[in-house]
Design a protein around this motif. Structure first.
Motif, PDB file in Angstrom:
ATOM      1  N   TRP A 137       0.837  -1.219   0.000  1.00 32.40           N
ATOM      2  CA  TRP A 137       0.000   0.000   0.000  1.00 32.40           C
ATOM      3  C   TRP A 137       0.866   1.262   0.000  1.00 32.40           C
ATOM      4  O   TRP A 137       0.619   2.208  -0.748  1.00 32.40           O
ATOM      5  CB  TRP A 137      -0.948  -0.062   1.205  1.00 32.40           C
ATOM      6  CG  TRP A 137      -1.395   1.241   1.772  1.00 32.40           C
ATOM      7  CD1 TRP A 137      -1.186   1.681   3.048  1.00 32.40           C
ATOM      8  CD2 TRP A 137      -2.141   2.295   1.123  1.00 32.40           C
ATOM      9  NE1 TRP A 137      -1.737   2.925   3.223  1.00 32.40           N
ATOM     10  CE2 TRP A 137      -2.338   3.320   2.056  1.00 32.40           C
ATOM     11  CE3 TRP A 137      -2.642   2.460  -0.167  1.00 32.40           C
ATOM     12  CZ2 TRP A 137      -3.014   4.495   1.753  1.00 32.40           C
ATOM     13  CZ3 TRP A 137      -3.317   3.642  -0.469  1.00 32.40           C
ATOM     14  CH2 TRP A 137      -3.496   4.639   0.483  1.00 32.40           C
ATOM     15  N   VAL A 138       1.904   1.275   0.817  1.00 33.70           N
ATOM     16  CA  VAL A 138       2.788   2.451   0.874  1.00 33.70           C
ATOM     17  C   VAL A 138       3.400   2.699  -0.504  1.00 33.70           C
ATOM     18  O   VAL A 138       3.412   3.822  -1.017  1.00 33.70           O
ATOM     19  CB  VAL A 138       3.890   2.260   1.950  1.00 33.70           C
ATOM     20  CG1 VAL A 138       4.956   3.340   1.847  1.00 33.70           C
ATOM     21  CG2 VAL A 138       3.271   2.253   3.353  1.00 33.70           C
ATOM     22  N   ARG A 139       3.853   1.605  -1.133  1.00 34.21           N
ATOM     23  CA  ARG A 139       4.469   1.752  -2.463  1.00 34.21           C
ATOM     24  C   ARG A 139       3.445   2.240  -3.496  1.00 34.21           C
ATOM     25  O   ARG A 139       3.755   3.065  -4.348  1.00 34.21           O
ATOM     26  CB  ARG A 139       5.082   0.394  -2.871  1.00 34.21           C
ATOM     27  CG  ARG A 139       5.818   0.414  -4.194  1.00 34.21           C
ATOM     28  CD  ARG A 139       6.628  -0.863  -4.357  1.00 34.21           C
ATOM     29  NE  ARG A 139       6.942  -1.136  -5.741  1.00 34.21           N
ATOM     30  CZ  ARG A 139       7.968  -0.598  -6.411  1.00 34.21           C
ATOM     31  NH1 ARG A 139       8.786   0.215  -5.797  1.00 34.21           N
ATOM     32  NH2 ARG A 139       8.186  -0.903  -7.672  1.00 34.21           N
ATOM     33  N   TYR A 140       2.226   1.735  -3.393  1.00 35.09           N
ATOM     34  CA  TYR A 140       1.163   2.188  -4.310  1.00 35.09           C
ATOM     35  C   TYR A 140       0.981   3.696  -4.196  1.00 35.09           C
ATOM     36  O   TYR A 140       0.921   4.418  -5.199  1.00 35.09           O
ATOM     37  CB  TYR A 140      -0.151   1.461  -3.960  1.00 35.09           C
ATOM     38  CG  TYR A 140      -1.322   1.851  -4.833  1.00 35.09           C
ATOM     39  CD1 TYR A 140      -1.579   1.168  -6.019  1.00 35.09           C
ATOM     40  CD2 TYR A 140      -2.163   2.896  -4.473  1.00 35.09           C
ATOM     41  CE1 TYR A 140      -2.659   1.519  -6.830  1.00 35.09           C
ATOM     42  CE2 TYR A 140      -3.237   3.253  -5.282  1.00 35.09           C
ATOM     43  CZ  TYR A 140      -3.480   2.561  -6.454  1.00 35.09           C
ATOM     44  OH  TYR A 140      -4.542   2.922  -7.256  1.00 35.09           O
ATOM     45  N   HIS A 149      -0.030   8.256  -6.060  1.00 34.52           N
ATOM     46  CA  HIS A 149      -0.565   9.468  -5.415  1.00 34.52           C
ATOM     47  C   HIS A 149       0.495  10.102  -4.505  1.00 34.52           C
ATOM     48  O   HIS A 149       0.267  10.273  -3.304  1.00 34.52           O
ATOM     49  CB  HIS A 149      -1.819   9.130  -4.579  1.00 34.52           C
ATOM     50  CG  HIS A 149      -2.958   8.671  -5.404  1.00 34.52           C
ATOM     51  ND1 HIS A 149      -3.860   9.547  -5.986  1.00 34.52           N
ATOM     52  CD2 HIS A 149      -3.341   7.423  -5.775  1.00 34.52           C
ATOM     53  CE1 HIS A 149      -4.752   8.851  -6.672  1.00 34.52           C
ATOM     54  NE2 HIS A 149      -4.455   7.569  -6.562  1.00 34.52           N
ATOM     55  N   PRO A 150       1.650  10.448  -5.055  1.00 38.98           N
ATOM     56  CA  PRO A 150       2.715  10.973  -4.185  1.00 38.98           C
ATOM     57  C   PRO A 150       2.316  12.259  -3.464  1.00 38.98           C
ATOM     58  O   PRO A 150       2.894  12.593  -2.424  1.00 38.98           O
ATOM     59  CB  PRO A 150       3.882  11.212  -5.155  1.00 38.98           C
ATOM     60  CG  PRO A 150       3.266  11.243  -6.509  1.00 38.98           C
ATOM     61  CD  PRO A 150       2.061  10.387  -6.466  1.00 38.98           C
ATOM     62  N   GLN A 173      -9.107   9.712  -4.919  1.00 44.93           N
ATOM     63  CA  GLN A 173      -9.425  10.818  -5.832  1.00 44.93           C
ATOM     64  C   GLN A 173     -10.361  11.816  -5.151  1.00 44.93           C
ATOM     65  O   GLN A 173     -10.221  13.030  -5.308  1.00 44.93           O
ATOM     66  CB  GLN A 173     -10.042  10.270  -7.108  1.00 44.93           C
ATOM     67  CG  GLN A 173      -8.985   9.571  -7.963  1.00 44.93           C
ATOM     68  CD  GLN A 173      -9.553   8.870  -9.178  1.00 44.93           C
ATOM     69  OE1 GLN A 173     -10.640   9.182  -9.635  1.00 44.93           O
ATOM     70  NE2 GLN A 173      -8.806   7.922  -9.709  1.00 44.93           N
ATOM     71  N   LYS A 174     -11.300  11.299  -4.358  1.00 49.16           N
ATOM     72  CA  LYS A 174     -12.225  12.207  -3.646  1.00 49.16           C
ATOM     73  C   LYS A 174     -11.494  13.003  -2.569  1.00 49.16           C
ATOM     74  O   LYS A 174     -11.806  14.176  -2.339  1.00 49.16           O
ATOM     75  CB  LYS A 174     -13.371  11.403  -3.027  1.00 49.16           C
ATOM     76  CG  LYS A 174     -14.364  10.947  -4.077  1.00 49.16           C
ATOM     77  CD  LYS A 174     -15.533  10.226  -3.450  1.00 49.16           C
ATOM     78  CE  LYS A 174     -16.495   9.795  -4.559  1.00 49.16           C
ATOM     79  NZ  LYS A 174     -17.288   8.650  -4.201  1.00 49.16           N
ATOM     80  N   VAL A 221       8.974   8.565  -0.151  1.00 51.84           N
ATOM     81  CA  VAL A 221       9.469   9.304  -1.315  1.00 51.84           C
ATOM     82  C   VAL A 221       8.483   9.214  -2.476  1.00 51.84           C
ATOM     83  O   VAL A 221       7.730   8.251  -2.586  1.00 51.84           O
ATOM     84  CB  VAL A 221      10.842   8.779  -1.791  1.00 51.84           C
ATOM     85  CG1 VAL A 221      11.934   9.077  -0.795  1.00 51.84           C
ATOM     86  CG2 VAL A 221      10.802   7.292  -2.085  1.00 51.84           C
ATOM     87  N   ASP A 222       8.527  10.212  -3.312  1.00 53.10           N
ATOM     88  CA  ASP A 222       7.729  10.238  -4.539  1.00 53.10           C
ATOM     89  C   ASP A 222       8.355   9.233  -5.521  1.00 53.10           C
ATOM     90  O   ASP A 222       9.506   9.397  -5.922  1.00 53.10           O
ATOM     91  CB  ASP A 222       7.789  11.675  -5.088  1.00 53.10           C
ATOM     92  CG  ASP A 222       7.039  11.840  -6.399  1.00 53.10           C
ATOM     93  OD1 ASP A 222       6.760  10.821  -7.054  1.00 53.10           O
ATOM     94  OD2 ASP A 222       6.747  12.995  -6.753  1.00 53.10           O
ATOM     95  N   ARG A 223       7.622   8.183  -5.862  1.00 51.96           N
ATOM     96  CA  ARG A 223       8.155   7.185  -6.801  1.00 51.96           C
ATOM     97  C   ARG A 223       7.414   7.222  -8.141  1.00 51.96           C
ATOM     98  O   ARG A 223       7.433   6.257  -8.902  1.00 51.96           O
ATOM     99  CB  ARG A 223       8.035   5.764  -6.218  1.00 51.96           C
ATOM    100  CG  ARG A 223       8.834   5.555  -4.962  1.00 51.96           C
ATOM    101  CD  ARG A 223       8.845   4.112  -4.507  1.00 51.96           C
ATOM    102  NE  ARG A 223       9.272   4.040  -3.123  1.00 51.96           N
ATOM    103  CZ  ARG A 223      10.545   4.073  -2.721  1.00 51.96           C
ATOM    104  NH1 ARG A 223      11.516   4.122  -3.601  1.00 51.96           N
ATOM    105  NH2 ARG A 223      10.851   4.041  -1.435  1.00 51.96           N
TER     106      ARG A 223
END
Ligand code: SF4
Length: 467
Positions: free
Chosen positions: A191-194, A199-200, A367-368, A456-458
């Motif tokens: 989940w963290v990686r997702y 959604h960074p 998204q919401k 981090v933003d991936r």
């Protein structure tokens, strides 16, 4: 145009859902047969090309249950969350766990090394399935690990209690300051990686708490090492987990204290290779230092468990009282449903809670949140069906019985919780001692240094054409 259920393999003339299992039908195209992408250096899973029959089940699960977005396959590299759900669903074992257990054998034979195993709660309610032994096999599992040569066997429910000590304090801080809400749980690396990839812009909403295994690894290499006067270089910390994604987690820069992750299915292999008669093993107890966690730590293996454990502690932090029987059996957050919601009022705080398993089910909510269309205070997300009890490193079973199997494991963990005297982390004497003599208090400088992490933003993994 033809459609197909990739679970039951039945073909249909029209789109819709499978009349047998209810799965969404896939259009029959060449693309349907494309297996998931597994890079050679994937830390969690491995693909054996020669066995693949190109049935496409792995890709179906990856897209429709996990939530990897295949429409963004302009990616520079395979977008894998390392969760191993494809492994559980591959009918020909073309996809397997990336085994680490053989590397551990060398260390087990090295007398200089002090081998420390720590076992996640979901392991003891699943390991018996490999040997035809029903129920919670904690005692036999501990005995087996001792027979395999581990010097210390600890319970990761201790790390889970530590996580909740920190995470509930962090949530209360955010509620007071009204910032970075909703707080997202951070113990599931898939989940963290997702979130980091897709959604960074929401990574500040993640709790900064490391997962239970990474907290326990950090404490083993510091407090435990100092207390027992064992140089940390001589300690080999091995987390036994239901999870293939944890193999990725321990490669991240802040999480290097755990040396190896071994899944439940790998532990069964080790037991077989050593020719232990698991069914007839005596029972043994966890070692007495950092022995175990509270009931709240035990239910971490279930979807809704982290939420329930956190609310028990949050209630105590706000009111100074112990949670009542409704909070010790928080019905609204329990059960196998993919999406559960609850609200709770604790003094002046009224909290909206959301619990999700199957990352695909959180996408609309994210998204919401980005558009300020919904308000939640705390959200638990677990990748695997039913939570970690359904992890990709659990024993392979009959695909059509996955839910039934997960529900049995879930019930066993709730049973263990209700049988325990200590139900909440703040009542655990070993946790109290650790804070008193070493950490100070939750969110102290030392706690932040050892038990928290950064994200981090991936999104660059998606390549330039990603929206
Ligand atoms: Fe691992 Fe649990 Fe997340 Fe599954 S739900 S990927 S087992 S942490």
């Amino acid at each position: 145009m033809k459609y197909k259920c990739v679970v039951c393999e039945k073909e249909y003339e029209n789109s819709g859902r499978c009349s047998i299992c209810g799965s969404v039908l896939e259009e029959v195209t060449e693309n349907l047969k494309t297996p998931v992408l597994v890079a050679k250096d994937n830390p969690g899973i491995r693909r054996i090309e020669e066995r693949c029959i190109k049935c496409g089940r792995c890709k179906f699960i990856c897209q429709n249950q996990v939530g990897v977005k295949y429409d963004l396959l302009k990616a520079k590299e395979a977008v894998c969350l390392y969760c191993g759900q494809c492994v559980l669903n591959c009918p020909v074992a073309s996809l397997t766990v990336n085994y680490s257990y053989k590397k551990i054998s060398d260390y087990l034979n090295d007398t200089e090394k002090v081998m420390v195993a720590f076992t996640a709660p979901a392991v003891r309610v699943a390991l018996g399935e490999e040997f035809g032994v029903e129920g919670n096999v904690e005692g036999k599992m501990v005995k087996a690990l001792k027979e395999l040569g581990f010097d210390y066997v600890l319970d990761t429910t201790f790390g889970a209690d530590l996580t909740i000590m920190e995470e509930a304090s962090e949530l209360l801080e955010r509620l007071k300051k009204k910032e970075n809400l909703p707080q997202f749980t951070s113990c599931c690396p898939a989940w963290v990686r997702y979130l980091e990839i897709y959604h960074p812009n929401l990574i500040n909403n993640l709790s900064t708490c490391k997962s239970p295994i990474s907290m326990q690894g950090a404490i083993i290499k510091s407090y435990f090492s100092e207390m027992l006067e064992i140089p940390k270089e001589n300690i080999v910390a091995v987390a036994i987990t239901p999870c293939t994604s944890k193999k990725y987690e321990i490669t991240l820069p802040n999480n290097r204290d755990t040396d190896f992750v071994v899944t439940t299915s790998e532990l069964a292999m080790m037991i077989r290779e050593k020719e232990l008669d698991f069914a007839n093993l005596e029972e043994a107890e966890f070692d007495s230092i950092m022995r175990r966690g509270s009931g709240g730590g035990v239910i971490f293996g279930n979807s809704g468990g982290v939420m329930e454990a956190c609310i028990r502690n949050l209630y105590h932090l706000i009111t100074g009282k112990d949670p009542d029987k409704n909070l010790l059996r928080f019905k609204e957050v329990r059960g196998y449903k993919n999406v559960k919601e609850a609200t709770i009022k604790i003094e002046d705080y009224e909290l909206n809670l959301l619990i999700i398993h199957g990352i695909v089910n959180i996408e609309d909510v994210l998204q919401k949140i980005e558009n300020n269309e919904v308000h939640y205070d705390f959200i638990e997300v677990m990748n695997c069906p039913g939570g970690c009890v359904g992890g990709g490193g659990q024993p392979l079973g009959v695909v059509s019985k996955q839910q039934e199997t997960a529900e049995k494991r879930i019930a066993l963990l709730y049973e263990e919780d209700s049988d325990l005297k200590i139900r909440s982390c703040y009542q655990n004497q070993d946790i109290i001692d650790l804070y008193k003599s070493y950490l100070g208090e939750p969110l102290s400088k030392k706690s932040l240094e050892l038990l928290h992490t950064k994200y981090v933003d991936r999104s660059d993994i998606l390549g330039e054409e990603a929206p």
